[in-house]
Design a protein around this motif. Structure first.
Motif, mmCIF file in Angstrom:
data_model
loop_
_atom_site.group_PDB
_atom_site.id
_atom_site.type_symbol
_atom_site.label_atom_id
_atom_site.label_comp_id
_atom_site.label_asym_id
_atom_site.label_seq_id
_atom_site.Cartn_x
_atom_site.Cartn_y
_atom_site.Cartn_z
ATOM 1 N N GLY A 83 37.186 35.928 43.007
ATOM 2 C CA GLY A 83 38.149 35.081 41.967
ATOM 3 C C GLY A 83 39.556 34.431 42.965
ATOM 4 O O GLY A 83 38.898 33.503 43.984
ATOM 5 N N ARG A 100 28.004 31.973 42.659
ATOM 6 C CA ARG A 100 28.783 31.048 41.979
ATOM 7 C C ARG A 100 29.412 31.699 40.936
ATOM 8 O O ARG A 100 30.677 31.109 40.411
ATOM 9 N N GLU A 101 28.946 32.629 40.039
ATOM 10 C CA GLU A 101 29.495 32.980 38.799
ATOM 11 C C GLU A 101 29.241 34.791 38.769
ATOM 12 O O GLU A 101 27.916 34.898 38.513
ATOM 13 N N PRO A 102 30.039 35.433 38.627
ATOM 14 C CA PRO A 102 31.499 35.277 38.734
ATOM 15 C C PRO A 102 31.675 35.004 40.215
ATOM 16 O O PRO A 102 31.129 35.708 41.254
ATOM 17 N N PHE A 103 32.925 34.059 40.387
ATOM 18 C CA PHE A 103 33.093 33.668 41.787
ATOM 19 C C PHE A 103 33.345 34.815 42.765
ATOM 20 O O PHE A 103 34.337 35.330 42.721
ATOM 21 N N LYS A 106 30.767 41.375 44.437
ATOM 22 C CA LYS A 106 30.440 40.817 43.286
ATOM 23 C C LYS A 106 29.123 40.533 42.971
ATOM 24 O O LYS A 106 28.460 39.953 43.653
ATOM 25 N N CYS A 157 27.671 33.442 49.206
ATOM 26 C CA CYS A 157 28.292 32.627 48.095
ATOM 27 C C CYS A 157 27.667 33.178 46.716
ATOM 28 O O CYS A 157 26.538 33.246 46.789
ATOM 29 N N GLY A 197 32.965 25.613 42.015
ATOM 30 C CA GLY A 197 33.229 26.360 40.743
ATOM 31 C C GLY A 197 34.337 26.637 40.679
ATOM 32 O O GLY A 197 35.488 26.531 41.851
ATOM 33 N N ASP A 199 22.951 29.299 42.387
ATOM 34 C CA ASP A 199 23.573 30.316 41.468
ATOM 35 C C ASP A 199 24.226 31.315 42.800
ATOM 36 O O ASP A 199 25.192 31.652 42.706
ATOM 37 N N SER A 200 23.404 31.660 43.916
ATOM 38 C CA SER A 200 23.925 32.200 44.958
ATOM 39 C C SER A 200 23.024 32.169 46.323
ATOM 40 O O SER A 200 21.970 31.560 46.237
ATOM 41 N N LYS A 257 38.030 32.367 39.464
ATOM 42 C CA LYS A 257 38.654 33.156 38.387
ATOM 43 C C LYS A 257 39.437 34.322 38.559
ATOM 44 O O LYS A 257 38.978 35.186 39.798
ATOM 45 N N THR A 273 39.800 38.057 38.754
ATOM 46 C CA THR A 273 38.652 39.221 38.096
ATOM 47 C C THR A 273 39.380 40.485 38.457
ATOM 48 O O THR A 273 40.395 40.706 39.190
#
Length: 361
Positions: free
Chosen positions: A138, A110-113, A43, A108, A21, A82-83, A24, A26
């Motif tokens: 990010g 995934r979003e937010p990275f 996060k 890990c 991914g 997702d994680s 970003k 952050t």
């Protein structure tokens, strides 16, 4: 096998690992802790109402026969999560009574990275024992070497944890379905799995782990749930012989994938966030590739050294710093602190800047 594992772990740490991914930008996160074997910092990982967020009830373990006892694994399964967390441990027990262990924890979101990696080693001597931790949120990374945090910004392409894990193919290479023994269904790390065992022949063991390895086996637990493609939830590899050159013993490698699509957090601790420039030392406008650690900051700029120096000649006095006219390099002092400015032009244009700040004891 051990040399391969050590090289793998070094690559994971040196290549600024991530979980796929986009990285970003952050906001600077606020440290919190969550449940885990080691302090985990944040996060928040998202959860879903369906498609992987809710754990389904798993069947009770059974000892059933399976005529088609050849496990199948999806190589891209983790990239769609997702994680998750993974933990890999390699433990070597030598016949001389000594032991060595290397562990690698990876987290890990995934979003937010965000990602977190902790590698720890335990050996017979103090030099063989230590820990390295790396957090990325990010495009900002924090790395802890020997108790001191360093902060950097990264713009490199994002690598993946999945590409650095031990894969099913790594531990079953060169064998066919005839060598597998199906042991039944079990719930492992909260997931329904199929459990298989693979005993290597002496020839296969020597080919995979080294010429002086005489005995080896692999056990794998493969996810068996409708909401996930099949992936290796747990792996245990054991082999006996020369674990290292002329050092006989037994090596055990375990790898677990857990907290799949669970909510947890990753962020740098407060002591890591404290390593940047102080409020009364402004960052040069447009500076890039910032790296900070206790008492030091470095960055690059497209401007030349004269322009950078002129900026700090004005900005530091405006922030209460007095220039020391006798400094061998541009030097300023303020309230028991000394700041030295090192600026050098780059051959390809622009300048490199290092700011050193020392506090009188």
């Amino acid at each position: 096998m051990k040399r391969w594992m050590m090289a793998l772990m070094a690559v994971v740490l040196l290549l600024a690992p991530a979980c796929g991914g986009g990285g970003k930008e952050t906001e600077t996160p606020v440290a919190t802790t969550t449940e885990s074997e080691t302090p985990v910092l944040t996060k928040e990982a998202p959860t879903k109402e369906s498609g992987g967020g809710t754990q389904q009830q798993t069947p009770e373990p059974t000892q059933e026969n399976d005529d088609n006892a050849v496990p199948t694994v999806s190589p891209d399964a983790l990239k769609n999560l997702d994680s998750y967390r993974t933990k890999t441990i390699m433990r070597s027990e030598f016949e001389d009574g000594t032991t060595e262990e290397v562990s690698l924890l990876q987290e890990c979101i995934r979003e937010p990275f965000a990602t977190r990696t902790v590698m720890a080693t335990v050996g017979a001597t103090e030099d063989a024992t230590g820990q390295i931790e790396m957090i990325q949120v990010g495009t900002t990374q924090w790395i802890n070497f020997g108790g001191q945090w360093m902060q950097t910004e990264t713009t490199d392409d994002i690598s993946t944890f999945e590409d650095n894990l031990i894969t099913f193919e790594d531990v079953t290479s060169g064998v066919t379905g005839d060598e597998y023994k199906y042991l039944g269904r079990e719930t492992v790390n909260g997931l329904s799995t199929k459990h298989y065992r693979l005993d290597f022949s002496n020839v296969q063991a020597a080919a995979m782990f080294g010429t002086n390895v005489t005995e080896a086996s692999t056990e794998v637990w493969i996810a068996n749930e409708s909401k996930f493609p099949p992936f290796m939830v747990r792996m245990i590899v054991t082999y006996k012989g020369d674990v290292e050159a002329d050092r006989p013993g037994t090596a055990t490698i375990t790898q677990d994938v857990y907290d799949v699509n669970k909510r947890f957090t990753i962020e740098p601790p407060e002591e890591a966030l404290a390593g940047g420039l102080p409020e009364d030392v402004p960052m040069y406008p447009g500076g890039t590739e910032l790296t900070t650690m206790s008492g030091m900051a470095s960055f690059k700029t497209v401007d030349d050294s004269a322009t950078v120096t002129a900026f700090y000649e004005k900005a530091l006095p405006d922030n209460g710093w007095g220039k020391d006219p006798e400094g061998m390099v541009p030097t300023w002092t303020k309230e028991g602190r000394t700041l030295e400015l090192y600026v050098s032009d780059e051959e390809t244009g622009g300048a490199s800047v290092v700011i050193m700040i020392q506090t009188e004891e």
